[in-house]
Design a protein around this motif. Structure first.
Motif, PDB file in Angstrom:
ATOM      1  N   GLY A  11      27.015  50.483  -4.099  1.00 54.74           N
ATOM      2  CA  GLY A  11      28.302  50.888  -3.569  1.00 54.74           C
ATOM      3  C   GLY A  11      28.136  51.737  -2.332  1.00 54.74           C
ATOM      4  N   ALA A  12      29.210  52.354  -1.889  1.00 53.29           N
ATOM      5  CA  ALA A  12      29.152  53.185  -0.688  1.00 53.29           C
ATOM      6  C   ALA A  12      28.381  54.469  -0.930  1.00 53.29           C
ATOM      7  CB  ALA A  12      30.569  53.499  -0.207  1.00 53.29           C
ATOM      8  N   ASN A  13      28.570  55.081  -2.108  1.00 51.18           N
ATOM      9  CA  ASN A  13      27.961  56.387  -2.386  1.00 51.18           C
ATOM     10  C   ASN A  13      27.177  56.438  -3.685  1.00 51.18           C
ATOM     11  OD1 ASN A  13      29.186  57.962  -0.082  1.00 51.18           O
ATOM     12  ND2 ASN A  13      31.053  57.214  -1.081  1.00 51.18           N
ATOM     13  N   VAL A  14      27.218  55.358  -4.466  1.00 48.36           N
ATOM     14  CA  VAL A  14      26.462  55.291  -5.716  1.00 48.36           C
ATOM     15  C   VAL A  14      25.761  53.947  -5.817  1.00 48.36           C
ATOM     16  CG1 VAL A  14      28.004  56.870  -6.943  1.00 48.36           C
ATOM     17  CG2 VAL A  14      28.404  54.398  -7.086  1.00 48.36           C
ATOM     18  N   ILE A  15      24.727  53.922  -6.641  1.00 50.92           N
ATOM     19  CA  ILE A  15      24.027  52.684  -6.980  1.00 50.92           C
ATOM     20  C   ILE A  15      23.963  52.617  -8.500  1.00 50.92           C
ATOM     21  CG2 ILE A  15      21.894  51.349  -6.767  1.00 50.92           C
ATOM     22  CD1 ILE A  15      21.240  53.006  -4.257  1.00 50.92           C
ATOM     23  N   LEU A  16      24.337  51.478  -9.062  1.00 49.51           N
ATOM     24  CA  LEU A  16      24.252  51.263 -10.502  1.00 49.51           C
ATOM     25  C   LEU A  16      22.985  50.482 -10.811  1.00 49.51           C
ATOM     26  CD1 LEU A  16      27.948  50.271 -11.396  1.00 49.51           C
ATOM     27  CD2 LEU A  16      26.975  52.542 -10.958  1.00 49.51           C
ATOM     28  N   ILE A  17      22.172  50.995 -11.738  1.00 48.45           N
ATOM     29  CA  ILE A  17      20.907  50.354 -12.080  1.00 48.45           C
ATOM     30  C   ILE A  17      20.803  50.192 -13.596  1.00 48.45           C
ATOM     31  CG2 ILE A  17      19.730  51.273 -10.044  1.00 48.45           C
ATOM     32  CD1 ILE A  17      18.406  53.352 -11.934  1.00 48.45           C
ATOM     33  N   PRO A  18      19.943  49.269 -14.079  1.00 50.43           N
ATOM     34  CA  PRO A  18      19.754  49.125 -15.526  1.00 50.43           C
ATOM     35  C   PRO A  18      19.124  50.368 -16.135  1.00 50.43           C
ATOM     36  CG  PRO A  18      18.862  47.232 -14.320  1.00 50.43           C
ATOM     37  CD  PRO A  18      19.165  48.282 -13.305  1.00 50.43           C
ATOM     38  N   TYR A  19      19.364  50.552 -17.418  1.00 53.16           N
ATOM     39  CA  TYR A  19      18.798  51.671 -18.176  1.00 53.16           C
ATOM     40  C   TYR A  19      17.418  51.265 -18.657  1.00 53.16           C
ATOM     41  CZ  TYR A  19      18.764  55.435 -21.753  1.00 53.16           C
ATOM     42  OH  TYR A  19      18.470  56.531 -22.522  1.00 53.16           O
ATOM     43  N   GLU A  20      16.360  51.896 -18.110  1.00 55.43           N
ATOM     44  CA  GLU A  20      14.970  51.569 -18.417  1.00 55.43           C
ATOM     45  C   GLU A  20      14.340  52.683 -19.251  1.00 55.43           C
ATOM     46  OE1 GLU A  20      12.991  48.733 -16.530  1.00 55.43           O
ATOM     47  OE2 GLU A  20      15.044  48.110 -16.954  1.00 55.43           O
ATOM     48  N   THR A  21      13.197  52.374 -19.860  1.00 50.68           N
ATOM     49  CA  THR A  21      12.501  53.370 -20.665  1.00 50.68           C
ATOM     50  C   THR A  21      12.133  54.607 -19.843  1.00 50.68           C
ATOM     51  OG1 THR A  21      10.397  52.223 -20.285  1.00 50.68           O
ATOM     52  CG2 THR A  21      11.590  51.694 -22.308  1.00 50.68           C
ATOM     53  N   LYS A  22      11.861  54.416 -18.565  1.00 50.83           N
ATOM     54  CA  LYS A  22      11.474  55.556 -17.723  1.00 50.83           C
ATOM     55  C   LYS A  22      12.615  56.560 -17.531  1.00 50.83           C
ATOM     56  CE  LYS A  22      12.482  52.932 -13.482  1.00 50.83           C
ATOM     57  NZ  LYS A  22      11.875  52.326 -12.267  1.00 50.83           N
ATOM     58  N   HIS A  23      13.841  56.149 -17.845  1.00 50.19           N
ATOM     59  CA  HIS A  23      14.999  57.037 -17.681  1.00 50.19           C
ATOM     60  C   HIS A  23      15.343  57.807 -18.954  1.00 50.19           C
ATOM     61  CE1 HIS A  23      16.060  53.523 -14.855  1.00 50.19           C
ATOM     62  NE2 HIS A  23      15.607  54.508 -14.091  1.00 50.19           N
ATOM     63  N   VAL A  24      14.729  57.430 -20.081  1.00 53.94           N
ATOM     64  CA  VAL A  24      15.191  57.926 -21.384  1.00 53.94           C
ATOM     65  C   VAL A  24      15.075  59.440 -21.507  1.00 53.94           C
ATOM     66  CG1 VAL A  24      14.692  57.911 -23.864  1.00 53.94           C
ATOM     67  CG2 VAL A  24      14.827  55.755 -22.604  1.00 53.94           C
ATOM     68  N   GLN A  25      13.977  60.019 -21.040  1.00 50.56           N
ATOM     69  CA  GLN A  25      13.819  61.460 -21.241  1.00 50.56           C
ATOM     70  C   GLN A  25      14.911  62.263 -20.537  1.00 50.56           C
ATOM     71  OE1 GLN A  25      10.050  63.348 -21.143  1.00 50.56           O
ATOM     72  NE2 GLN A  25       8.934  61.589 -21.953  1.00 50.56           N
ATOM     73  N   LYS A  26      15.285  61.862 -19.317  1.00 58.17           N
ATOM     74  CA  LYS A  26      16.360  62.586 -18.633  1.00 58.17           C
ATOM     75  C   LYS A  26      17.694  62.353 -19.328  1.00 58.17           C
ATOM     76  CE  LYS A  26      18.473  63.696 -14.199  1.00 58.17           C
ATOM     77  NZ  LYS A  26      18.368  63.603 -12.721  1.00 58.17           N
ATOM     78  N   TYR A  27      17.930  61.111 -19.755  1.00 61.44           N
ATOM     79  CA  TYR A  27      19.175  60.818 -20.457  1.00 61.44           C
ATOM     80  C   TYR A  27      19.256  61.619 -21.755  1.00 61.44           C
ATOM     81  CZ  TYR A  27      23.187  58.087 -21.981  1.00 61.44           C
ATOM     82  OH  TYR A  27      24.450  57.703 -22.364  1.00 61.44           O
ATOM     83  N   HIS A  28      18.140  61.685 -22.476  1.00 57.64           N
ATOM     84  CA  HIS A  28      18.121  62.441 -23.725  1.00 57.64           C
ATOM     85  C   HIS A  28      18.407  63.923 -23.474  1.00 57.64           C
ATOM     86  CE1 HIS A  28      17.058  63.601 -27.770  1.00 57.64           C
ATOM     87  NE2 HIS A  28      16.160  64.443 -27.311  1.00 57.64           N
ATOM     88  N   LYS A  29      17.885  64.452 -22.388  1.00 57.75           N
ATOM     89  CA  LYS A  29      18.153  65.850 -22.042  1.00 57.75           C
ATOM     90  C   LYS A  29      19.649  66.062 -21.815  1.00 57.75           C
ATOM     91  CE  LYS A  29      16.856  69.480 -18.752  1.00 57.75           C
ATOM     92  NZ  LYS A  29      16.045  69.811 -17.544  1.00 57.75           N
ATOM     93  N   TRP A  30      20.300  65.121 -21.121  1.00 54.45           N
ATOM     94  CA  TRP A  30      21.750  65.231 -20.940  1.00 54.45           C
ATOM     95  C   TRP A  30      22.449  65.320 -22.278  1.00 54.45           C
ATOM     96  CZ3 TRP A  30      22.292  60.481 -17.181  1.00 54.45           C
ATOM     97  CH2 TRP A  30      21.933  60.869 -15.884  1.00 54.45           C
ATOM     98  N   MET A  31      22.055  64.392 -23.193  1.00 56.03           N
ATOM     99  CA  MET A  31      22.788  64.259 -24.438  1.00 56.03           C
ATOM    100  C   MET A  31      22.396  65.297 -25.491  1.00 56.03           C
ATOM    101  SD  MET A  31      24.740  62.086 -23.308  1.00 56.03           S
ATOM    102  CE  MET A  31      25.797  61.930 -24.751  1.00 56.03           C
ATOM    103  N   CYS A  32      21.610  66.275 -25.089  1.00 53.54           N
ATOM    104  CA  CYS A  32      21.396  67.456 -25.921  1.00 53.54           C
ATOM    105  C   CYS A  32      22.411  68.552 -25.597  1.00 53.54           C
ATOM    106  CB  CYS A  32      19.974  68.002 -25.720  1.00 53.54           C
ATOM    107  SG  CYS A  32      18.689  66.949 -26.437  1.00 53.54           S
ATOM    108  N   ASP A  33      23.244  68.304 -24.590  1.00 47.72           N
ATOM    109  CA  ASP A  33      24.261  69.268 -24.171  1.00 47.72           C
ATOM    110  C   ASP A  33      25.484  69.130 -25.083  1.00 47.72           C
ATOM    111  OD1 ASP A  33      26.349  70.649 -22.972  1.00 47.72           O
ATOM    112  OD2 ASP A  33      25.870  70.007 -20.948  1.00 47.72           O
ATOM    113  N   PRO A  34      25.810  70.156 -25.858  1.00 42.31           N
ATOM    114  CA  PRO A  34      26.954  70.053 -26.786  1.00 42.31           C
ATOM    115  C   PRO A  34      28.263  69.681 -26.092  1.00 42.31           C
ATOM    116  CG  PRO A  34      25.667  72.018 -27.255  1.00 42.31           C
ATOM    117  CD  PRO A  34      25.140  71.465 -25.962  1.00 42.31           C
TER     118      PRO A  34
END
Length: 214
Positions: A11-34
């Motif tokens: 897009g103009a200001n964002v890029i959408l990419i597939p969810y890969e194993t290399k992204h899991v640790q950062k995603y998991h950190k997000w989802m530890c936020d109550p």
């Protein structure tokens, strides 16, 4: 979903990419936020469970997810992890939609095999909020669902306290259908028609699908 496993949407200001194993640790950190768990009505997962969940997003045919990159950061650094700011999802033709849209029209839609998708957007990085990036990301996802997956009707379930998301989906021309005091959620709906597709195309400044390189 296998259909989007090897592509990215620019897009103009964002890029959408597939969810890969290399992204899991950062995603998991997000989802530890109550607070994020509350806003997204999610249950906390262990890191191992999050890796398992990533596999379901990749292979389940009724789930479509993209992670959201802030384009300026990614183009400056080429660092996907550093540029990750959130995700956007579609759940296709789930029977539980009837709990929110319990009427003859909803039942008729399912009986006629109308493709219905529940849409979600999450901007997890606080510094990325308020910049219109979530709005653009969900526009791109809705366009992908409409044009590539053949979605004919979008729905969204948003918590009572998540006023920002309620306002966003209203801006996207979704209409409130019902409220559930039990689940503390508002249900929104948007039927895909020619007028809305024309509006969607006018709202999206850039929309390019390219191969995703790992």
């Amino acid at each position: 979903m296998r259909e989007n496993a090897d592509i990215k949407i620019i897009g103009a200001n964002v890029i959408l990419i597939p969810y890969e194993t290399k992204h899991v640790q950062k995603y998991h950190k997000w989802m530890c936020d109550p607070e994020l768990l509350k806003l997204t009505a999610s249950e906390p997962l262990t890191l191992d469970q999050e890796y398992d969940m990533q596999e379901t997003w990749r292979h389940d045919e009724d789930k479509c997810t993209f992670l959201v990159l802030e384009k300026e950061i990614y183009e400056r650094t080429t660092d996907e992890i550093g540029a990750l700011i959130g995700d956007t999802n579609l759940f296709l033709n789930q029977d539980y939609f009837l709990s929110d849209f319990d009427n003859e029209c909803a039942q008729q839609d399912l009986n006629n095999e109308t493709i219905i998708a529940e849409a979600e957007i999450m901007i997890a990085e606080p510094e990325a909020r308020g910049k219109g990036l979530g709005n653009e990301a969900i526009l791109l996802m809705l366009k992908y669902g409409q044009s590539e997956l053949g979605v004919q009707e979008f729905v969204s379930k948003i918590g009572y306290e998540n006023i920002a998301s309620q306002n966003l989906f209203t801006k996207l021309k979704f209409e409130e259908q019902s409220r559930s005091d039990v689940f503390q959620e508002v249900a929104f709906k948007r039927t895909v028609d020619e007028n809305w597709i024309e509006w969607l195309n006018q709202e999206i400044k850039t929309y390019k699908i390219e191969n995703y390189s790992r």
